[in-house]
Design a protein around this motif. Structure first.
Motif, PDB file in Angstrom:
ATOM      1  N   UNK A 365       0.604  -1.277  -0.263  1.00 53.69           N
ATOM      2  CA  UNK A 365       0.028  -0.034  -0.052  1.00 53.69           C
ATOM      3  C   UNK A 365       0.859   1.414  -0.083  1.00 53.69           C
ATOM      4  N   UNK A 366       2.016   0.880   0.311  1.00 49.66           N
ATOM      5  CA  UNK A 366       3.067   2.343   0.387  1.00 49.66           C
ATOM      6  C   UNK A 366       3.407   2.630  -1.387  1.00 49.66           C
ATOM      7  N   UNK A 367       3.315   3.713  -1.413  1.00 53.24           N
ATOM      8  CA  UNK A 367       3.736   4.143  -3.094  1.00 53.24           C
ATOM      9  C   UNK A 367       4.505   5.021  -3.028  1.00 53.24           C
ATOM     10  N   UNK A 368       5.267   5.440  -4.206  1.00 56.63           N
ATOM     11  CA  UNK A 368       6.084   6.917  -4.403  1.00 56.63           C
ATOM     12  C   UNK A 368       7.478   6.821  -3.869  1.00 56.63           C
ATOM     13  N   UNK A 369       7.818   5.599  -3.107  1.00 54.39           N
ATOM     14  CA  UNK A 369       9.101   5.770  -2.351  1.00 54.39           C
ATOM     15  C   UNK A 369       9.829   4.453  -3.309  1.00 54.39           C
ATOM     16  N   UNK A 370      11.241   4.283  -2.960  1.00 50.61           N
ATOM     17  CA  UNK A 370      12.165   3.671  -3.756  1.00 50.61           C
ATOM     18  C   UNK A 370      11.881   1.880  -3.580  1.00 50.61           C
ATOM     19  N   UNK A 371      12.287   1.455  -4.638  1.00 50.06           N
ATOM     20  CA  UNK A 371      12.166  -0.266  -4.487  1.00 50.06           C
ATOM     21  C   UNK A 371      13.514  -0.569  -4.032  1.00 50.06           C
ATOM     22  N   UNK A 372      13.595  -1.177  -2.830  1.00 47.96           N
ATOM     23  CA  UNK A 372      14.896  -1.566  -2.232  1.00 47.96           C
ATOM     24  C   UNK A 372      15.103  -3.140  -2.188  1.00 47.96           C
ATOM     25  N   UNK A 373      16.371  -3.409  -1.922  1.00 45.88           N
ATOM     26  CA  UNK A 373      16.624  -4.795  -1.827  1.00 45.88           C
ATOM     27  C   UNK A 373      17.303  -5.040  -0.409  1.00 45.88           C
ATOM     28  N   UNK A 374      17.190  -6.162   0.136  1.00 44.26           N
ATOM     29  CA  UNK A 374      17.763  -6.355   1.370  1.00 44.26           C
ATOM     30  C   UNK A 374      18.492  -7.862   1.383  1.00 44.26           C
ATOM     31  N   UNK A 375      19.777  -7.838   1.708  1.00 44.33           N
ATOM     32  CA  UNK A 375      20.637  -8.989   1.847  1.00 44.33           C
ATOM     33  C   UNK A 375      20.374  -9.529   3.404  1.00 44.33           C
ATOM     34  N   UNK A 376      20.204 -10.667   3.476  1.00 48.94           N
ATOM     35  CA  UNK A 376      20.353 -11.391   4.989  1.00 48.94           C
ATOM     36  C   UNK A 376      21.164 -12.508   4.890  1.00 48.94           C
ATOM     37  N   UNK A 377      22.009 -12.385   5.940  1.00 47.19           N
ATOM     38  CA  UNK A 377      23.181 -13.271   5.851  1.00 47.19           C
ATOM     39  C   UNK A 377      23.757 -13.559   7.248  1.00 47.19           C
ATOM     40  N   UNK A 378      24.082 -14.752   7.597  1.00 48.95           N
ATOM     41  CA  UNK A 378      24.849 -15.125   8.888  1.00 48.95           C
ATOM     42  C   UNK A 378      26.351 -14.560   8.426  1.00 48.95           C
ATOM     43  N   UNK A 379      26.831 -13.923   9.493  1.00 47.50           N
ATOM     44  CA  UNK A 379      28.293 -13.585   9.588  1.00 47.50           C
ATOM     45  C   UNK A 379      28.889 -13.775  10.736  1.00 47.50           C
ATOM     46  N   UNK A 380      29.524 -15.116  10.643  1.00 47.23           N
ATOM     47  CA  UNK A 380      29.988 -15.607  11.871  1.00 47.23           C
ATOM     48  C   UNK A 380      28.736 -16.073  12.541  1.00 47.23           C
ATOM     49  N   UNK A 381      28.448 -15.625  13.774  1.00 45.77           N
ATOM     50  CA  UNK A 381      27.387 -16.383  14.547  1.00 45.77           C
ATOM     51  C   UNK A 381      26.360 -15.179  14.553  1.00 45.77           C
ATOM     52  N   UNK A 382      26.378 -14.098  13.924  1.00 45.36           N
ATOM     53  CA  UNK A 382      25.580 -12.683  14.021  1.00 45.36           C
ATOM     54  C   UNK A 382      24.651 -12.904  12.673  1.00 45.36           C
ATOM     55  N   UNK A 383      23.417 -12.730  12.930  1.00 44.94           N
ATOM     56  CA  UNK A 383      22.436 -12.309  11.708  1.00 44.94           C
ATOM     57  C   UNK A 383      22.410 -11.082  11.243  1.00 44.94           C
ATOM     58  N   UNK A 384      22.930 -10.697  10.066  1.00 42.89           N
ATOM     59  CA  UNK A 384      23.037  -9.262   9.624  1.00 42.89           C
ATOM     60  C   UNK A 384      21.952  -9.137   8.460  1.00 42.89           C
ATOM     61  N   UNK A 385      21.662  -7.793   8.435  1.00 43.89           N
ATOM     62  CA  UNK A 385      20.805  -7.283   7.303  1.00 43.89           C
ATOM     63  C   UNK A 385      21.318  -6.096   6.621  1.00 43.89           C
ATOM     64  N   UNK A 386      21.330  -6.123   5.433  1.00 45.53           N
ATOM     65  CA  UNK A 386      21.897  -4.883   4.559  1.00 45.53           C
ATOM     66  C   UNK A 386      20.915  -4.479   3.654  1.00 45.53           C
ATOM     67  N   UNK A 387      20.350  -3.247   3.866  1.00 46.97           N
ATOM     68  CA  UNK A 387      19.623  -2.629   2.968  1.00 46.97           C
ATOM     69  C   UNK A 387      20.328  -1.822   1.794  1.00 46.97           C
ATOM     70  N   UNK A 388      19.974  -2.115   0.616  1.00 43.78           N
ATOM     71  CA  UNK A 388      20.636  -1.961  -0.484  1.00 43.78           C
ATOM     72  C   UNK A 388      19.672  -1.444  -1.716  1.00 43.78           C
ATOM     73  N   UNK A 389      20.428  -0.935  -2.551  1.00 38.05           N
ATOM     74  CA  UNK A 389      19.753  -0.608  -3.964  1.00 38.05           C
ATOM     75  C   UNK A 389      20.456  -1.419  -5.055  1.00 38.05           C
ATOM     76  N   UNK A 390      19.678  -2.049  -6.002  1.00 37.50           N
ATOM     77  CA  UNK A 390      20.204  -3.182  -6.734  1.00 37.50           C
ATOM     78  C   UNK A 390      20.432  -2.192  -8.140  1.00 37.50           C
ATOM     79  N   UNK A 391      22.064  -2.704  -8.670  1.00 43.34           N
ATOM     80  CA  UNK A 391      22.407  -1.975  -9.877  1.00 43.34           C
ATOM     81  C   UNK A 391      22.786  -3.094 -10.836  1.00 43.34           C
ATOM     82  N   UNK A 392      22.559  -2.879 -12.272  1.00 39.33           N
ATOM     83  CA  UNK A 392      23.295  -3.732 -13.169  1.00 39.33           C
ATOM     84  C   UNK A 392      24.553  -2.932 -13.683  1.00 39.33           C
ATOM     85  N   UNK A 393      25.765  -3.289 -13.358  1.00 35.60           N
ATOM     86  CA  UNK A 393      26.909  -2.656 -13.584  1.00 35.60           C
ATOM     87  C   UNK A 393      27.293  -2.915 -15.236  1.00 35.60           C
ATOM     88  N   UNK A 394      27.739  -2.016 -15.733  1.00 40.53           N
ATOM     89  CA  UNK A 394      28.301  -1.881 -17.206  1.00 40.53           C
ATOM     90  C   UNK A 394      29.923  -2.112 -17.251  1.00 40.53           C
TER      91      UNK A 394
END
Length: 394
Positions: A365-394
Motif C-alpha cells: 500500500x505504500x507508494x512513491x518510495x524507492x524499491x529496495x533490496x535486503x541482503x540477509x546473511x549469517x556473518x559468523x554467529x551474527x544475523x545481519x541485514x544490509x539494506x541496498x539498492x540493486x544495480x546492473x553494472x556496465x
C-alpha cells in the motif's frame, strides 16, 4: 508427456504435404480460448495427422526461446525439454572444434547442429527411431545410426553423451537411474575422450571422476554441469583444471573462471557493494577465485556473498545503504524510514523464507518510495541485514 509421435507422423511432417500443412497452420492462435477452432482448422487440412501437426506447432513455439532453428524443427515433448539451448551447445562445440565427435544420445539433433561445421567428422546415434528420424530432418546430411549408447559403434572420436533425466514420474537425480546410467556410461568409455552433459545439481563427489566439471549458466540461469575427460580439458596457468564456471549471455560476451586461478580472497567487513556471483560460479565452488580475480572479499567464509568498493562489470550488484543486526522489527523500521514501496529479499545462511517475511514487513500500500533490496546473511554467529539498492553494472 505430450503426444506420442510414431514414424508415420514423422514421414508425414517431413513430406512436401506435411510441410505445406505446417506452413498453412503456423499462424493459428493456439490458445486455450481458440482450441476448438484450431483443432477443426488443422483437421480440415491434416486429417488423421492433425494431432501430430498441432503438437509440432505448439512445440515449435515453445522452442523459440531455446533453439535458434526451432521454427523449422521437429520435436517430441521430452526431447525439447532436454534439448541443449543453442548458445550452450555452441559453446561446447567450440571446445570440441576440429575433433571427430560421436554424439551417442543425439536425440533430435540440438548438439549435432552446432557441431556441424565446427568439429571434424560428426556422427549421431540414438535408440529411439522417432527421434533419429526427426534428427535426419533437423540436421540434414549428418551421419546417423540407431545404436545403444552403451554398445560403442565408433572409434577414435570424442564421445558426447546426454543421459535422459526424466521418466513418467519426473526428473531423476540418482546418476545410476539416468538413461543410460551414468556410472555404466563412464565405465564403457573409460580411456576415450568423453564429454557428458548432466544436470547442474549433480553430486560429482558420488562419481570417480578425475577430469573437469564445467558448470554453465545462460542469461543468469545455471543450465548444466558437463563432465570432460582429462584429454578435453585445457590446462590452467597454475595446473590442471578440475572445476570451471562458464557464464554465457545472449547480450554480453561469455567469460569463464577455473580452479587453476588464484583463490586468495580475504574475509572483510562490508564495503560499498555486495556482489552475489553467478550461479555457475557458486555451484562450481569458485567464489573465492572469482573474488580474487576482481579484488573482492568475502562477507563470511561460508557464504557466497562478496564485497568491495568497485563491483565487477556486467553483474547485478547491491549498493549498501545501511547495515543492521537482523530482526523483523529492526528491518521493518529501517525500510519505513527510507520510505520503501517494495523490497526484494535475498538470503544466505539464515532460516528465513522471503515469501513469508515480505508481507510481515507491511510495505503493502505504500507508494512513491524507492524499491529496495535486503541482503540477509549469517556473518559468523551474527544475523545481519544490509539494506541496498540493486544495480546492473556496465
Amino acid at each position: 508427456m505430450g503426444y506420442a509421435f510414431d514414424l508415420s507422423d514423422v514421414r508425414f511432417l517431413r513430406s512436401a504435404e506435411g510441410s505445406d500443412v505446417l506452413a498453412r497452420c503456423a499462424d493459428l492462435p493456439l490458445t486455450t480460448a481458440s482450441r476448438l477452432a484450431d483443432v477443426a482448422a488443422v483437421r480440415a487440412v491434416a486429417g488423421d495427422h492433425a494431432p501430430a501437426v498441432l503438437e509440432t506447432l505448439l512445440l515449435r513455439r515453445r522452442a523459440v526461446a531455446k533453439l535458434t532453428e526451432a521454427q523449422h524443427w521437429l520435436f517430441t515433448d521430452d526431447a525439447l525439454q532436454q534439448a541443449t539451448p543453442t548458445l550452450v551447445a555452441r559453446h561446447r562445440a567450440q571446445r570440441l572444434a576440429g575433433r571427430d565427435v560421436h554424439d551417442v544420445t543425439c536425440s533430435v539433433g540440438a548438439e549435432l547442429a552446432e557441431l556441424t561445421g565446427v568439429a571434424g567428422r560428426v556422427l549421431g546415434s540414438d535408440l529411439d527411431p522417432v527421434r533419429l528420424a526427426m534428427a535426419a530432418h533437423n540436421v540434414a546430411g549428418v551421419a546417423l545410426a540407431r545404436a545403444d549408447a552403451l554398445a560403442p559403434v565408433s572409434r577414435d572420436t570424442v564421445v558426447l553423451a546426454d543421459p535422459g533425466r526424466r521418466d513418467t514420474r519426473g526428473r531423476r537425480h540418482d546418476p545410476a537411474a539416468l538413461q543410460p546410467p551414468l556410472p555404466a556410461l563412464l565405465e564403457v568409455y573409460r580411456g576415450r575422450d568423453l564429454a557428458v552433459k548432466c544436470a547442474p545439481g549433480l553430486d560429482v563427489d558420488l562419481l570417480d571422476w578425475a577430469g573437469e566439471v564445467e558448470l554453465v549458466s545462460l542469461d543468469g540461469g545455471v543450465r548444466e554441469a558437463c563432465l570432460y575427460s582429462a584429454g578435453l580439458s585445457s590446462p590452467g596457468h597454475q595446473g590442471p583444471v578440475h572445476r570451471r564456471a562458464t557464464v554465457l549471455s545472449s547480450r554480453d560476451a561469455a567469460w569463464t573462471i577455473t580452479d587453476a586461478e588464484p583463490d586468495d580472497t580475504d574475509v572483510r567487513p562490508v564495503g560499498e557493494w555486495i556482489v552475489e556471483p553467478d550461479g555457475a560460479v557458486v555451484r562450481a565452488g569458485l567464489v573465492r577465485h572469482y573474488g580474487a580475480r576482481h579484488g573482492l572479499g568475502q562477507l563470511d567464509s561460508h557464504i557466497a556473498y562478496l564485497t568491495g568498493d568497485v563491483p565487477p562489470p556486467g553483474v547485478r550488484a547491491f549498493r549498501v545503504l545501511e547495515e543492521l543486526a537482523y530482526s523483523e522489527k529492526a528491518l521493518r523500521q529501517a525500510l519505513r524510514r527510507r520510505g520503501a514501496s517494495s523490497v526484494e529479499i535475498l538470503v544466505r545462511g539464515l532460516d528465513v523464507d522471503p515469501a513469508v517475511l515480505r508481507p510481515r514487513l507491511k510495505l503493502a500500500g505504500r507508494s512513491g518510495g524507492p524499491a529496495l533490496s535486503v541482503v540477509l546473511a549469517r556473518i559468523g554467529d551474527a544475523h545481519r541485514a544490509y539494506v541496498c539498492t540493486a544495480h546492473r553494472t556496465s
